[in-house]
Design an enzyme around this catalytic site. Sequence first.
Site, mmCIF file in Angstrom:
data_model
loop_
_atom_site.group_PDB
_atom_site.id
_atom_site.type_symbol
_atom_site.label_atom_id
_atom_site.label_comp_id
_atom_site.label_asym_id
_atom_site.label_seq_id
_atom_site.Cartn_x
_atom_site.Cartn_y
_atom_site.Cartn_z
ATOM 1 N N LEU A 234 0.857 -1.190 0.000
ATOM 2 C CA LEU A 234 0.000 0.000 0.000
ATOM 3 C C LEU A 234 0.888 1.233 0.000
ATOM 4 O O LEU A 234 1.760 1.373 0.858
ATOM 5 C CB LEU A 234 -0.887 0.017 1.248
ATOM 6 C CG LEU A 234 -1.821 -1.181 1.459
ATOM 7 C CD1 LEU A 234 -2.127 -1.369 2.934
ATOM 8 C CD2 LEU A 234 -3.110 -0.983 0.680
ATOM 9 N N GLY A 255 6.657 -5.151 3.713
ATOM 10 C CA GLY A 255 6.927 -3.722 3.712
ATOM 11 C C GLY A 255 5.788 -2.936 3.097
ATOM 12 O O GLY A 255 4.828 -3.495 2.575
ATOM 13 N N ARG A 256 5.900 -1.600 3.188
ATOM 14 C CA ARG A 256 4.917 -0.697 2.585
ATOM 15 C C ARG A 256 3.488 -1.139 2.878
ATOM 16 O O ARG A 256 2.668 -1.296 1.984
ATOM 17 C CB ARG A 256 5.147 -0.598 1.084
ATOM 18 C CG ARG A 256 6.428 0.142 0.756
ATOM 19 C CD ARG A 256 6.551 0.487 -0.712
ATOM 20 N NE ARG A 256 7.766 1.270 -0.950
ATOM 21 C CZ ARG A 256 8.135 1.726 -2.136
ATOM 22 N NH1 ARG A 256 7.393 1.483 -3.197
ATOM 23 N NH2 ARG A 256 9.238 2.431 -2.268
ATOM 24 N N SER A 257 3.199 -1.265 4.141
ATOM 25 C CA SER A 257 1.885 -1.784 4.509
ATOM 26 C C SER A 257 1.184 -0.916 5.564
ATOM 27 O O SER A 257 0.699 -1.440 6.566
ATOM 28 C CB SER A 257 2.044 -3.200 5.071
ATOM 29 O OG SER A 257 2.740 -4.062 4.251
ATOM 30 N N ILE A 442 13.619 1.975 -2.258
ATOM 31 C CA ILE A 442 13.668 1.330 -3.565
ATOM 32 C C ILE A 442 12.554 1.893 -4.444
ATOM 33 O O ILE A 442 11.416 2.046 -4.015
ATOM 34 C CB ILE A 442 13.554 -0.202 -3.458
ATOM 35 C CG1 ILE A 442 13.801 -0.852 -4.825
ATOM 36 C CG2 ILE A 442 12.226 -0.632 -2.916
ATOM 37 C CD1 ILE A 442 14.053 -2.331 -4.749
#
Length: 480
Positions: A234, A255-257, A442
């Site tokens: 997300l 990650g990115r959650s 990244i």
Amino acid sequence: MTLIRTVLMAAALLGASAHAQGVVGKPFGFAAGTTGGGNAAPAAPSDIKELAQWLSDDTPRVILIDKEFDFTGSEGTCADCACCVPSSNTCGSSGQNAIETSFGWCGSSPNVTCTYDKAGTKGMDVGSDKSIVGVGSAGVIRGKGLRLTGGASNVIIQNIHITDINPEYIWGGDAISLDGTDKIWIDHVKISLVGRQMFVTGYESSGSVTISNSEFDGRTSWSASCDGHHYWTLLGLGKNEQITFARNYIHHTSGRSPKLGESSYWHSYNNYWSDNSGHAFDVESAGKSLIEGNVFSNVKTPLTKENLDGVFAVSADDESTCSGSLGRSCIPNVLTSSGELSSAGDGVFSGWLSDEGDLTLMPASQVASYVKAHAGVGKLGAGDYSSSAIPSSTPAPSSSALAKRHGGHDRHGLGHIPHLTEGGPGAWHTPGPAPSWSWRTIGVRSTALPTPSPSSSSCAIGKPTAGPPRFPIFGDLGIF
């Protein structure tokens, strides 16, 4: 014979009723008032071509997804095209290689060739005043995502499974992407096996959005973190967008959650994070998030340690502080076998930009069982969103009062993915040997790094940008 005829007639009537039903329930939170296709007669497209046409036209529609719409191969493949092995891929075929882009994302990473499906690299355009609703558990969109841009508004996406979008490759495609939208309700959606982001907002504000009762399933055979967990989950980048994120199931990610940037504002409550081998919340300096009444189970890092001024993660000690700011008691989060979740940044309260409406929150002790029973596809009949559907709930007053006080087919295993267990987290791998390499950056190239020449491959995706390196939002790839 009469019995058979009666059974067949009953089945036909049940099918007709399901087809005519359309949207179930009403949106709440920031997307309250969204009507989608409204009173348009529900209809099911016959094939992928008609589905794409209906989604993108200017006609208010209630579009029924009553079967699997498979876009795999519909736009051909890019064979032996330019790709690379990023430093994150330390596990070969179990990791993710990256499709090269026209803005040279691969840089100096070792070059390889790869073959991927072209349809996945750009989502289907969705116009305003649309309801996209799955029928029962049958609604699947395979091989292509949904893309809402350029002022699209008043859209409901409910009870569909988006899956199998080039999951082997970074830049393979996004499931749902928003950029320059308003009033979007995403409900009872499942997303799995995508190459890039499961959900993402672009730099233009996505306006008022609610994501509810949805499942973000990160189980994959191509893991950017090399541990069977999906990293790109997300991503919220829109300026001054407001997102209610409630009663969702986020599992097997790394990650990115979510990752929040710009001045994206998220109110995250009553969600269940399970088996995250990396980080859940990663909030940039301008992002804001109120995190309350959630459960984090086997989550290595629920919240990264930087930029906490705009993050208020409620603990048992914070209830009185929250009461003074919101006029109600906030609900503490619960953590089991997880890292720390500690931040009481009061900057989040000044970021409440518009009325989120009256909310109903449940104690965190009831979240895991409720969310697992209700989140995802095929569960529209499991409960509505009223206070009567949630036991022992605590109503939250509208944020207008706050504003006055203070001035967001199975190609890869669908159908035989094992049932989620309550086992411990997957093995943690430090992604990439280079000390300067960071998972959190990244896809975000520093202006200090050299900008490589665009790929010469005819299949390179994305569009070059002028000025300092800034990744394209919606070219032929989606968003970083």
